[in-house]
Design a protein around this motif. Structure first.
Motif, PDB file in Angstrom:
ATOM      1  N   UNK A 574      42.783  -2.779  31.878  1.00  0.00           N
ATOM      2  CA  UNK A 574      44.167  -2.583  31.454  1.00  0.00           C
ATOM      3  C   UNK A 574      44.768  -3.909  30.984  1.00  0.00           C
ATOM      4  N   UNK A 575      44.526  -4.976  31.729  1.00  0.00           N
ATOM      5  CA  UNK A 575      45.045  -6.286  31.308  1.00  0.00           C
ATOM      6  C   UNK A 575      44.469  -6.706  29.960  1.00  0.00           C
ATOM      7  N   UNK A 576      43.191  -6.422  29.759  1.00  0.00           N
ATOM      8  CA  UNK A 576      42.559  -6.774  28.489  1.00  0.00           C
ATOM      9  C   UNK A 576      43.267  -6.091  27.330  1.00  0.00           C
ATOM     10  N   UNK A 577      43.598  -4.825  27.491  1.00  0.00           N
ATOM     11  CA  UNK A 577      44.317  -4.110  26.432  1.00  0.00           C
ATOM     12  C   UNK A 577      45.731  -4.645  26.272  1.00  0.00           C
ATOM     13  N   UNK A 643      43.324   9.096  33.495  1.00  0.00           N
ATOM     14  CA  UNK A 643      43.399   9.765  32.193  1.00  0.00           C
ATOM     15  C   UNK A 643      44.209   8.933  31.204  1.00  0.00           C
ATOM     16  N   UNK A 644      45.353   8.417  31.660  1.00  0.00           N
ATOM     17  CA  UNK A 644      46.182   7.581  30.786  1.00  0.00           C
ATOM     18  C   UNK A 644      45.435   6.314  30.370  1.00  0.00           C
ATOM     19  N   UNK A 645      44.727   5.718  31.331  1.00  0.00           N
ATOM     20  CA  UNK A 645      43.986   4.496  31.039  1.00  0.00           C
ATOM     21  C   UNK A 645      42.891   4.775  30.006  1.00  0.00           C
ATOM     22  N   UNK A 646      42.191   5.892  30.157  1.00  0.00           N
ATOM     23  CA  UNK A 646      41.144   6.239  29.196  1.00  0.00           C
ATOM     24  C   UNK A 646      41.730   6.445  27.810  1.00  0.00           C
ATOM     25  N   UNK A 647      42.913   7.045  27.756  1.00  0.00           N
ATOM     26  CA  UNK A 647      43.560   7.287  26.461  1.00  0.00           C
ATOM     27  C   UNK A 647      43.933   5.972  25.775  1.00  0.00           C
ATOM     28  N   UNK A 648      44.449   5.021  26.556  1.00  0.00           N
ATOM     29  CA  UNK A 648      44.870   3.753  25.958  1.00  0.00           C
ATOM     30  C   UNK A 648      43.664   2.904  25.556  1.00  0.00           C
ATOM     31  N   UNK A 649      42.550   3.082  26.261  1.00  0.00           N
ATOM     32  CA  UNK A 649      41.351   2.323  25.912  1.00  0.00           C
ATOM     33  C   UNK A 649      40.757   2.785  24.600  1.00  0.00           C
ATOM     34  N   UNK A 650      40.970   4.041  24.233  1.00  0.00           N
ATOM     35  CA  UNK A 650      40.434   4.552  22.972  1.00  0.00           C
ATOM     36  C   UNK A 650      41.405   4.363  21.815  1.00  0.00           C
ATOM     37  N   UNK A 651      42.651   4.006  22.105  1.00  0.00           N
ATOM     38  CA  UNK A 651      43.633   3.791  21.035  1.00  0.00           C
ATOM     39  C   UNK A 651      43.260   2.543  20.244  1.00  0.00           C
ATOM     40  N   UNK A 652      43.399   2.624  18.917  1.00  0.00           N
ATOM     41  CA  UNK A 652      43.031   1.488  18.077  1.00  0.00           C
ATOM     42  C   UNK A 652      43.969   0.312  18.303  1.00  0.00           C
ATOM     43  N   UNK A 653      45.259   0.558  18.287  1.00  0.00           N
ATOM     44  CA  UNK A 653      46.251  -0.512  18.455  1.00  0.00           C
ATOM     45  C   UNK A 653      47.322  -0.071  19.447  1.00  0.00           C
ATOM     46  N   UNK A 654      47.044  -0.180  20.733  1.00  0.00           N
ATOM     47  CA  UNK A 654      48.054   0.240  21.720  1.00  0.00           C
ATOM     48  C   UNK A 654      49.302  -0.620  21.621  1.00  0.00           C
ATOM     49  N   UNK A 655      50.456   0.039  21.594  1.00  0.00           N
ATOM     50  CA  UNK A 655      51.699  -0.720  21.503  1.00  0.00           C
ATOM     51  C   UNK A 655      52.317  -0.864  22.887  1.00  0.00           C
ATOM     52  N   UNK A 656      53.445  -1.558  22.933  1.00  0.00           N
ATOM     53  CA  UNK A 656      54.070  -1.833  24.218  1.00  0.00           C
ATOM     54  C   UNK A 656      54.569  -0.565  24.903  1.00  0.00           C
ATOM     55  N   UNK A 657      54.968   0.430  24.118  1.00  0.00           N
ATOM     56  CA  UNK A 657      55.435   1.683  24.730  1.00  0.00           C
ATOM     57  C   UNK A 657      54.299   2.356  25.499  1.00  0.00           C
ATOM     58  N   UNK A 658      53.126   2.445  24.888  1.00  0.00           N
ATOM     59  CA  UNK A 658      51.972   3.036  25.559  1.00  0.00           C
ATOM     60  C   UNK A 658      51.603   2.231  26.798  1.00  0.00           C
ATOM     61  N   UNK A 659      51.579   0.922  26.652  1.00  0.00           N
ATOM     62  CA  UNK A 659      51.211   0.070  27.781  1.00  0.00           C
ATOM     63  C   UNK A 659      52.216   0.211  28.921  1.00  0.00           C
ATOM     64  N   UNK A 660      53.489   0.336  28.571  1.00  0.00           N
ATOM     65  CA  UNK A 660      54.522   0.467  29.612  1.00  0.00           C
ATOM     66  C   UNK A 660      54.302   1.724  30.439  1.00  0.00           C
ATOM     67  N   UNK A 661      53.929   2.814  29.775  1.00  0.00           N
ATOM     68  CA  UNK A 661      53.702   4.067  30.491  1.00  0.00           C
ATOM     69  C   UNK A 661      52.547   3.913  31.475  1.00  0.00           C
ATOM     70  N   UNK A 662      51.457   3.301  31.011  1.00  0.00           N
ATOM     71  CA  UNK A 662      50.289   3.162  31.875  1.00  0.00           C
ATOM     72  C   UNK A 662      50.575   2.196  33.019  1.00  0.00           C
TER      73      UNK A 662
END
Length: 678
Positions: A574-577, A643-662
């Motif tokens: 998660x930190x890497x993303x 599940x949320x973490x897996x979704x963000x790991x497959x996202x090409x360019x996760x933004x701050x909104x996605x990261x905030x949710x996770x």
């Protein structure tokens, strides 16, 4: 080095301005016997040697340098390569040989002297060495009048016509600043004249401060003038080394900034605005881009050029010096060691007392601290942290010094600086970037978690030992996948030519950043609270001395549990993303920092809760099963988080909104674990 060229081993081509009787040109042309000087000129002659023998021409340059009032006319023409010539600038026309035409890329045989000099300035060579007087290059957008050097109007070229790989300015004002910027845009590697010449100023600074010191010693009757003069002569080489090291670091700082130009553009813009508001900077005078121009560059993936960054580096040093001098920092006893490092070893050994009482000790310490910060690529560091944390400049500087010394970063930095030539320059810059990241993130941590007033000696003594202990046992404390990643990074660095010790030291830095949280948990477990306990937290200068720390739990069992929990919840991934998220404004940076803090705080609390629940890490295999069983039995929502973490790991360019949710999901999850454990 960044071109993969070793001037002590590899032949390289040079054109120059000056002659061997001039200090700047002459000394420069004697720094390597691999120099192939193709052409040079001064106010009297034009020197042309299309295919020089490096060793023979070097010896002849040495002879001319030792010959009083020599000129190019004194050069032994029998040593010139085929087609070589030495001609007077007073000649009406010059007929050049085919060899010279080929070497310099000339398109005709007959030239006026001024035309030939202009053509020399445009030659395709490795190094363009300015050791003379005059302004020889202007920007394409400038007129000759803008160069303010009428005597060289007939010679001057535009920066767009430069074909050299590196341009070094031993003489001042060889180019206009706009020309430097244009040259940099076109791929020429160039600093500024004040950067390339700063060793001379540095040397004068050392000379004055050393003579003040020894003047007081002589006045006290502890040294005679004759002994003083002998001592001064004996220290010449070490003073030169001190000055050159400052300049090596300064160039590395510029290279680090250049490698991350687009990333640094936004904090550089904020720094410029802050300096403007304080009346310290006029961007128009310094030819620095306005906010709109810099924003356009960022959209194109570019930032300040190296010559522009050099200007900002100078302003950062001057500003830090003045601001630090206005605080109580230079009076802290902790900085006595930095004060001593400024002076050569014989003075440190024999005159420690007079050094401590030097009448300019505050100014020397302020200079040293400013250099220490900025020379490590931290020119925008204070601005970044002031905006992020609201901390004072004094506290930011203290947090920096605590991080620097608690993590023992100075020897690591010196080892990176001294990497051999066969190590790719991009890797060297990458390693410097890791050290910079540790300084920034470590300073943020200490600013957030250290009681005020901050005590350097106490805090360094609290953390340095446990951090060193953890660093020495990292492979046995990390979770299995983390240890594998560490080993892979080390192996990659070693394969690139880095020594195993340095490769491990740099590869460990991202993991060691967790040491501060681990030490905090270990102290809580030992019953020492926040670390203040019964210690005197007074803000007087004497409080900087290291003090007894009381009982601190062994950090290694805590570290094993901490890293096992981190791995069990995939927080490293998660930190890497999070670190890959695009940072467009200071608000993005502050939001991301807040998310990182929330994650770290929750993991600290989780580690305490797991420990109090009787969970111990054991071997990596045992840890994984124990942690998984404990987490699964203690909380609801683990599946949703994954599940949320897996979704963000497959996202090409996760933004701050996605990261905030996770991150919020992870934070809620960890808080639930803590509550359940309680």
């Amino acid at each position: 080095r960044e071109l993969g060229l070793d001037p002590a081993v590899d032949r390289f081509t040079v054109i120059g301005i000056g002659d061997m009787s001039g200090d700047v040109f002459g000394n420069g042309m004697l720094l390597s016997d691999r120099i192939c000087l193709l052409a040079a000129f001064d106010h009297r002659h034009i020197f042309l040697d299309p295919d020089p023998d490096p060793a023979r021409s070097f010896a002849e340059r040495q002879r001319l340098f030792a010959l009083p009032r020599s000129s190019w006319a004194d050069y032994d023409r029998s040593l010139l390569s085929a087609g070589g010539q030495i001609v007077a600038r007073s000649a009406k026309s010059i007929t050049v040989s085919p060899e010279i035409r080929a070497a310099l890329g000339l398109d005709r045989e007959t030239w006026a002297p001024t035309e030939l000099i202009s053509a020399i300035l445009k030659a395709s060579v490795d190094l363009w060495w300015n050791g003379g007087i005059g302004t020889y290059v202007k920007a394409s957008s400038e007129t000759h009048h803008d160069a303010q050097d009428r005597g060289n109007d007939s010679l001057r070229i535009d920066a767009s016509e430069l074909r050299c790989r590196v341009l070094a300015e031993g003489g001042n004002l060889g180019l206009t600043q706009k020309a430097r910027i244009e040259a940099a845009w076109n791929g020429v590697r160039i600093n500024t004249d004040f950067i390339d010449n700063s060793a001379g100023v540095d040397c004068s600074d050392h000379e004055v401060n050393i003579k003040i010191l020894l003047g007081d010693v002589v006045a006290a009757g502890d040294l005679t003038m004759k002994q003083r003069d002998v001592l001064l002569a004996r220290m010449t080489d070490e003073v030169a080394a001190l000055c050159l090291r400052d300049n090596t670091l300064q160039n590395l700082a510029l290279s680090l900034t250049e490698a991350r130009a687009a990333e640094y553009a936004e904090p550089q813009a904020r720094m410029m605005r802050k300096l403007e508001r304080a009346g310290r900077l006029d961007r128009a005078i310094e030819f620095l881009p306005d906010d709109a121009a810099l924003a356009e560059r960022r959209r194109a993936g570019r930032g300040l050029t190296r010559p522009e960054s050099a200007v900002l580096l100078a302003y950062a040093k001057m500003t830090l010096f003045n601001d630090v001098l206005a605080t109580e920092l230079p009076d802290r006893p902790y900085f006595a060691r930095d004060l001593a490092k400024y002076f050569p070893r014989p003075l440190r050994r024999d005159f420690a007392g007079p050094i401590a009482q030097h009448r300019l000790r505050r100014e020397i310490i302020a200079t040293w601290l400013a250099n220490s910060l900025v020379n490590r690529g931290l020119d925008v560091f204070c601005t970044e942290l002031e905006d992020e944390t609201g901390a004072s400049l004094a506290d930011i500087c203290l947090g920096y010094v605590i991080t620097r010394d608690a993590f023992a970063l100075l020897p690591l930095w010196a080892a990176i600086e001294a990497l051999p030539m066969d190590v790719p320059p991009g890797l060297q810059i990458e390693m410097l970037g890791e050290a910079r990241e540790t300084l920034v993130r470590g300073t943020r941590w200490f600013l957030a978690h250290t009681p005020r007033p901050m005590r350097i000696g106490h805090t360094v003594a609290t953390f340095a030992g446990p951090i060193a202990t953890l660093a020495g046992a990292l492979e046995s404390t990390l979770a299995a996948s983390q240890a594998e990643a560490l080993a892979a990074t080390i192996a990659g660095h070693v394969e690139a030519g880095v020594s195993p010790d340095l490769a491990r030291g740099v590869a460990a830095l991202p993991y060691l950043l967790a040491a501060c949280d681990i030490v905090t948990v270990a102290r809580d477990l030992a019953g020492s609270g926040t670390g203040a306990g019964a210690e005197d937290e007074g803000g007087d200068a004497a409080g900087d001395a290291p003090v007894s720390l009381g009982t601190v739990a062994d950090p290694l069992p805590v570290a094993r549990l901490y890293f096992a929990l981190d791995e069990g919840l995939s927080l490293s991934r998660l930190r890497h993303r999070m670190r890959q998220a695009p940072i467009r404004t200071r608000w993005d940076r502050m939001a991301l920092s807040g998310l990182e803090d929330e994650l770290a705080m929750a993991l600290r609390a989780l580690t305490l809760a797991a420990w109090h629940s009787g969970i111990r890490a054991g071997t990596p295999e045992e840890a994984a099963s124990r942690i998984e069983a404990w987490l699964g039995a203690t909380l609801d929502g683990l599946g949703r988080y994954r599940e949320l973490l897996a979704e963000i790991e497959t996202a090409r360019d996760p933004d701050l909104a996605m990261l905030s949710v996770v991150v919020n999901s992870a934070g809620k999850l960890l808080r639930n674990v803590v509550l359940a454990a309680a």
